[in-house]
Design an enzyme around this catalytic site. Structure first.
Site, PDB file in Angstrom:
ATOM      1  CB  SER A 113      -5.282  -2.000   0.068  1.00  0.00           C
ATOM      2  OG  SER A 113      -4.203  -1.416   0.742  1.00  0.00           O
ATOM      3  CG  HIS A 114      -4.904   2.343  -0.344  1.00  0.00           C
ATOM      4  ND1 HIS A 114      -4.257   1.183  -0.719  1.00  0.00           N
ATOM      5  CD2 HIS A 114      -4.989   3.113  -1.432  1.00  0.00           C
ATOM      6  CE1 HIS A 114      -3.942   1.272  -1.999  1.00  0.00           C
ATOM      7  NE2 HIS A 114      -4.377   2.424  -2.464  1.00  0.00           N
ATOM      8  CG  ASP A 277      -3.683  -0.085   4.586  1.00  0.00           C
ATOM      9  OD1 ASP A 277      -3.285  -0.780   5.531  1.00  0.00           O
ATOM     10  OD2 ASP A 277      -3.691  -0.491   3.404  1.00  0.00           O
ATOM     11  CG  ASP A 279      -4.835  -4.346   3.549  1.00  0.00           C
ATOM     12  OD1 ASP A 279      -4.602  -3.122   3.583  1.00  0.00           O
ATOM     13  OD2 ASP A 279      -4.203  -5.126   2.810  1.00  0.00           O
ATOM     14  CG  ASP A 281      -1.035  -3.687   3.433  1.00  0.00           C
ATOM     15  OD1 ASP A 281      -1.692  -2.641   3.578  1.00  0.00           O
ATOM     16  OD2 ASP A 281      -1.030  -4.347   2.359  1.00  0.00           O
ATOM     17  NE  ARG A 282      -1.066   1.396   0.835  1.00  0.00           N
ATOM     18  CZ  ARG A 282      -1.185   2.169  -0.225  1.00  0.00           C
ATOM     19  NH1 ARG A 282      -1.379   3.468  -0.081  1.00  0.00           N
ATOM     20  NH2 ARG A 282      -1.125   1.660  -1.437  1.00  0.00           N
ATOM     21  CE  LYS A 376       1.366  -2.239   1.251  1.00  0.00           C
ATOM     22  NZ  LYS A 376       1.424  -2.319  -0.202  1.00  0.00           N
TER      23      LYS A 376
HETATM   24  C1  G1P Z   1      -0.304   1.154  -4.897  1.00  0.00           C
HETATM   25  C2  G1P Z   1       1.049   1.623  -4.427  1.00  0.00           C
HETATM   26  C3  G1P Z   1       2.004   0.465  -4.342  1.00  0.00           C
HETATM   27  C4  G1P Z   1       1.418  -0.625  -3.456  1.00  0.00           C
HETATM   28  C5  G1P Z   1       0.022  -0.995  -3.934  1.00  0.00           C
HETATM   29  C6  G1P Z   1      -0.657  -1.975  -2.985  1.00  0.00           C
HETATM   30  O1  G1P Z   1      -0.200   0.601  -6.192  1.00  0.00           O
HETATM   31  O2  G1P Z   1       1.552   2.630  -5.279  1.00  0.00           O
HETATM   32  O3  G1P Z   1       3.230   0.917  -3.851  1.00  0.00           O
HETATM   33  O4  G1P Z   1       2.222  -1.767  -3.466  1.00  0.00           O
HETATM   34  O5  G1P Z   1      -0.786   0.180  -4.009  1.00  0.00           O
HETATM   35  O6  G1P Z   1      -0.806  -1.457  -1.706  1.00  0.00           O
HETATM   36  P1  G1P Z   1      -0.573   1.416  -7.523  1.00  0.00           P
HETATM   37  O7  G1P Z   1      -1.970   1.944  -7.332  1.00  0.00           O
HETATM   38  O8  G1P Z   1       0.392   2.568  -7.592  1.00  0.00           O
HETATM   39  O9  G1P Z   1      -0.415   0.448  -8.641  1.00  0.00           O
HETATM   40 ZN    ZN Z   2      -3.188  -2.196   2.369  1.00  0.00          ZN
END
Ligand code: G1P
Ligand code: ZN
Length: 543
Positions: A113-114, A277, A279, A281-282, A376
């Protein structure tokens, strides 16, 4: 072509977190690490013989090699067909859509992801089920259990063909179908939104900057915004995916998307800015000189989604993760639609979406989406905003000001303390937990606590219960602080402190959130003994 059965032993650290398994890339590259986990997924979901899987990732370092291994293992485990994004690319929402559209049995999405990418950064893998959504907690538990008693994995002794060539080929008995990663997704967006109205905006001189952050959304944004909607070339910046995201941190928030924030707060700022982000989804939404918090974006979209054709019939309801501000709840109440509060992580929205109880969902961490997929969806949120801007003819700042006047403003901020010693972080949360009952009535930094609990979720659809989902502390005067540890980090612990306060005084709606929340921030830091326990006096990231 020979199927090899390779003996292996369990690897202890393969417990999936908030969103699949995330580890350092070099951990994933260790002998048998990826193979064990993939076999555990295949076994954990009851075998994959005869099934169809969708496979793709965000293009980060190791994406292609990992897909090669997964394809060989899928063929050796009897998968009938793998649908793979060209060059191994699929954004998370596009993967979710493909699973649904092609009636696949599930999918494997390669992404952290991010989190940053690269050989010394992060990698990840998650399994999504036949509804296109992240595996439920029950399925995740089965996969994890399998990682602990795995004895062998199966892999084909042949290499797959190039991921660049569109069309169908065979790997052993299995069909490998390489598809355009953007086409189906772009078609879905055209069904949901008024592309003519949005094109009209751009034709009328409306200016936008979309920062793809060198991540997977680049090709999607260029096709949809620049080609189909007619935004001028150059509207999408950092649009070519790179294995290390240009050396950056592909997290669309004011800290990591600073390039975009500077453009949007500079002279001659465009009308609209957005980022996505790693992938895809954000999302981050920002108007000229006007940043929109994800919680506020969710509330505004809940209020005005009916202006887009795909939502013209209104919404069934809205769901938000518990740490997300309650701004969307008040919109739902005003509209007379249902609202739900779920634990952090998109997997908790799946049941509500499948049951038709909600249409839109969102998280404070820049995730917003709807029932069009089961993830998302960054670009979806951007297009819904564009549709609303086109339909109302108003600016982002105007829309937000009107929203706050009507519903009040939930000042909101998240403070992250990263790479905290795991023992220290767990002790901080444990300490709060043991004091919960005694906290009401106590005063911290001049603010009185009115209530405190630990969030537990009873899923209204399948009756499952998820405990230990975050410590909540409520303050007199309407403020709230939430404490939880991240389930996506790969180094030490990340302590997340979520801060919120509702303001309804019409003359106090335009403050800096850090100023508006100052008393809540001080009380939260004091009650949790953050400085004393972690030695940190300021958060690493404030969003
Ligand atoms: C984080 C975000 C959460 C999101 C997840 C995946 O998780 O806070 O809202 O769903 O990334 O993108 P966390 O690192 O807080 O467990
Ligand atoms: Zn992501």
């Amino acid at each position: 072509m020979t199927v090899q059965t390779i003996a292996t032993t369990p690897i202890a650290d393969q417990k999936p977190g908030t969103s699949g398994l995330r580890k350092k890339t070099r951990v994933f590259m260790q002998p048998a690490y990826l193979q064990n986990y993939v076999q555990a997924i295949f076994d954990g979901i009851g075998g994959v013989a005869g099934k169809t899987l969708v496979i793709g990732g965000d293009g980060r370092y190791y994406n292609d090699s990992a897909i090669g291994i997964i394809l060989r293992m899928a063929a050796a485990n009897g998968v009938a067909r793998c649908i793979v994004g060209q060059h191994g690319l699929l954004s998370t929402p596009a993967a979710s859509h493909l699973i649904r559209k092609r009636c696949a049995d599930g999918g494997l999405i390669l992404s952290a992801s991010h989190n940053p990418g690269g050989v010394d950064a992060d990698f990840g893998l998650k399994y999504n089920g036949p509804n296109g959504g992240p595996a439920t907690e029950a399925v995740t538990a089965q996969i994890f259990a399998r990682t602990l008693d795995i004895a062998s994995y199966r892999i084909l002794g042949a290499e797959p063909g190039s991921l660049a060539d569109l069309g169908e080929s065979r790997l052993g008995e299995m069909a490998v179908e390489i598809v355009d990663p953007v086409a189906d997704y772009a078609m879905l967006m055209e069904e949901l939104f008024d592309f003519d109205a949005i094109s009209g905006l751009f034709n009328g001189g409306f200016r936008m900057c979309f920062d793809a952050m060198h991540a997977v959304t680049g090709p999607y944004a260029r096709e949809i915004l620049e080609h189909r909607l007619g935004a001028p070339a150059g509207t999408v910046i950092n649009g070519i995916p790179s294995p290390d995201f240009g050396g950056g941190h592909p997290d669309p928030n004011p800290v990591w998307a600073k390039t975009l924030m500077d453009i949007m707060h500079g002279p001659n700022a465009p009308d609209f800015g957005a980022a996505s982000d790693g992938d895809g989804d954000r999302n981050m939404i920002v108007g000229a000189h006007c940043y929109v918090s994800p919680s506020d974006s969710l509330a505004l979209l809940t209020d005005l989604a009916h202006l887009a054709p795909g939502y013209s019939g209104g919404l069934a309801g809205v769901a938000r993760s518990m740490p997300t501000s309650s701004a969307a709840d008040r919109v739902a109440e005003a509209k007379g639609i249902a609202h739900f509060e779920t634990p952090t992580g998109w997997k908790f929205f799946g049941n509500l979406l499948d049951a038709g109880k909600v249409t839109i969902c969102g998280e404070e961490s820049a995730g917003t989406g709807s029932d069009h997929v089961r993830e998302k969806d960054g670009l979806w949120a951007v297009l819904l905003w564009l549709n609303i801007l086109a339909a109302t003819g108003k600016s982002v700042a105007q829309l937000m000001a009107e929203h706050w006047e009507r519903y009040g403003r939930n000042y909101y901020s998240r403070h992250d303390y990263e790479s905290v010693d795991i023992t220290v972080a767990n002790a901080l949360i444990d300490n709060l937990r043991t004091r919960l009952k005694r906290l009401p009535g106590q005063v911290f930094a001049g603010v009185t606590i009115s209530g405190a609990d630990e969030f537990s979720y009873d899923d209204p659809v399948d009756g499952s219960i998820s405990t230990g989902q975050g410590i909540r502390i409520y303050f007199e005067g309407g403020g709230r602080a939430v404490f939880r540890l991240s389930g996506t980090g790969t180094e030490g612990a990340t302590l997340r402190v979520y801060l919120e306060r509702l303001e309804t005084d019409p003359v106090a709606l335009a403050q800096d959130p850090q100023v508006a929340l100052a008393s809540i921030i001080a009380a939260a830091d004091t009650v949790a003994e953050i400085a004393n326990r972690t030695g940190r006096t300021t958060p690493d990231v404030i969003t």
